[in-house]
Design a protein around this motif. Sequence first.
Motif, short mmCIF file in Angstrom:
data_model
loop_
_atom_site.label_atom_id
_atom_site.label_comp_id
_atom_site.label_asym_id
_atom_site.label_seq_id
_atom_site.Cartn_x
_atom_site.Cartn_y
_atom_site.Cartn_z
N ASP A 118 0.74 -1.04 0.07
CA ASP A 118 0.03 -0.06 -0.09
C ASP A 118 0.80 1.06 -0.06
O ASP A 118 1.71 1.37 0.96
CB ASP A 118 -0.88 -0.27 1.23
N ILE A 119 0.86 1.96 -0.99
CA ILE A 119 1.67 3.28 -1.18
C ILE A 119 1.30 4.14 0.02
O ILE A 119 0.19 4.31 0.09
CB ILE A 119 1.44 3.99 -2.51
N ASP A 120 2.22 4.53 0.64
CA ASP A 120 2.13 5.56 1.80
C ASP A 120 1.56 6.85 1.27
O ASP A 120 2.22 7.57 0.55
CB ASP A 120 3.27 5.71 2.68
N ASN A 121 0.59 7.51 2.10
CA ASN A 121 0.03 8.80 1.61
C ASN A 121 0.13 9.25 0.10
O ASN A 121 0.24 10.24 -0.22
CB ASN A 121 1.16 9.99 2.22
N PHE A 122 -0.69 8.27 -0.58
CA PHE A 122 -0.75 8.34 -2.02
C PHE A 122 -1.83 9.65 -2.44
O PHE A 122 -1.67 10.18 -3.26
CB PHE A 122 -1.32 7.25 -2.55
N LYS A 123 -2.71 9.78 -1.31
CA LYS A 123 -3.65 10.90 -1.80
C LYS A 123 -3.01 12.17 -1.62
O LYS A 123 -3.43 13.08 -2.40
CB LYS A 123 -5.00 10.82 -0.72
N LEU A 124 -2.19 12.68 -0.66
CA LEU A 124 -1.33 13.75 -0.47
C LEU A 124 -0.58 13.87 -1.64
O LEU A 124 -0.41 14.83 -2.38
CB LEU A 124 -0.68 13.62 0.61
N TYR A 125 -0.06 12.84 -2.29
CA TYR A 125 0.83 12.85 -3.37
C TYR A 125 -0.08 13.29 -4.57
O TYR A 125 0.37 14.27 -5.57
CB TYR A 125 1.39 11.62 -3.67
N ASN A 126 -1.25 12.66 -4.65
CA ASN A 126 -2.06 13.09 -5.66
C ASN A 126 -2.40 14.76 -5.67
O ASN A 126 -2.73 15.50 -6.52
CB ASN A 126 -3.32 12.36 -5.90
N ASP A 127 -2.93 15.08 -4.43
CA ASP A 127 -3.20 16.42 -4.12
C ASP A 127 -2.06 17.51 -4.62
O ASP A 127 -2.40 18.51 -5.00
CB ASP A 127 -3.65 16.67 -2.76
N PHE A 129 0.88 16.93 -6.49
CA PHE A 129 1.37 16.79 -7.61
C PHE A 129 0.06 16.80 -8.87
O PHE A 129 0.80 16.74 -10.16
CB PHE A 129 2.23 15.74 -8.04
N GLY A 130 -1.01 16.29 -8.44
CA GLY A 130 -1.98 16.01 -9.75
C GLY A 130 -2.15 14.47 -9.96
O GLY A 130 -1.49 13.69 -9.69
N HIS A 131 -3.36 14.32 -10.49
CA HIS A 131 -3.66 12.92 -10.82
C HIS A 131 -2.88 12.15 -12.07
O HIS A 131 -2.58 11.18 -11.90
CB HIS A 131 -5.18 12.92 -11.21
N SER A 132 -2.59 12.97 -12.75
CA SER A 132 -1.65 12.66 -13.88
C SER A 132 -0.32 12.03 -13.34
O SER A 132 0.10 11.07 -13.42
CB SER A 132 -1.49 13.57 -14.84
N ALA A 133 0.36 12.90 -12.33
CA ALA A 133 1.60 12.29 -11.66
C ALA A 133 1.24 11.06 -10.77
O ALA A 133 2.11 10.33 -10.79
CB ALA A 133 1.95 13.56 -10.77
N GLY A 134 0.13 11.06 -10.31
CA GLY A 134 -0.35 9.85 -9.64
C GLY A 134 -0.36 8.73 -10.42
O GLY A 134 0.14 7.67 -9.97
#
Length: 214
Positions: A118-127, A129-134
């Motif tokens: 499970d990728i840690d803090n993935f939602k924060l990463y998305n928020d 850098f954006g969904h494309s980066a996610g």
Amino acid sequence: MTLISGSILSYSTSLPVIFLFMSASMLPLITKAFWMQEPQFNALGLLLVIAYLILSALIPRQNRLLVENIILRIENEHQPLTDPLTELGNRRRLYLLVETLLPSSLRRKDPFSVVMLDIDNFKLYNDKFGHSAGDDLLVTISEILRECSRDQDLVVRYGGEEFLLVLPSTGLDAAVILVERIRSAVKEKTPVTFSAGIATHREDLSFDQLVEKA
């Protein structure tokens, strides 16, 4: 007597075919008829529903179950086995493998393990850098998992940022070594970390219970 029994046989075997045709052709018509919101179409839809219910009531239960299984199999055959973004296996592919892996493992007393990542803090990463980066991150993680796993292992995108690895002929110690190899590669190639759980199959556990333990 032979003619009567032959007629009954023909009747009982042809009805499922008719019902299969009705399921494939009438149900979309019923939906469309009610969707039109016109009195004449609503009346047509009601008549189709009545005809469908009468026909389904005439079919013996075992034949109706047979038809339902045929419809389900047709639907399953048109469902993909891979996740469109990462091109990893999906849950359907996972459970198709489990159908053969679990009995084989029990018969040969050959352990297998599962790893849940499970990728840690993935939602924060998305928020941030954006969904494309996610999406790019998910693809990169998927490539790492493929590179680190063996040909006989199955790597599945289990959820949004969750991945599941099924490792045939692998005990707990070997699974831990694999996870550490993945952790090093993820640290080298991405700015994120992940949490991992490992479980090794026992005879008293179903596959779903094994995944819950991981």
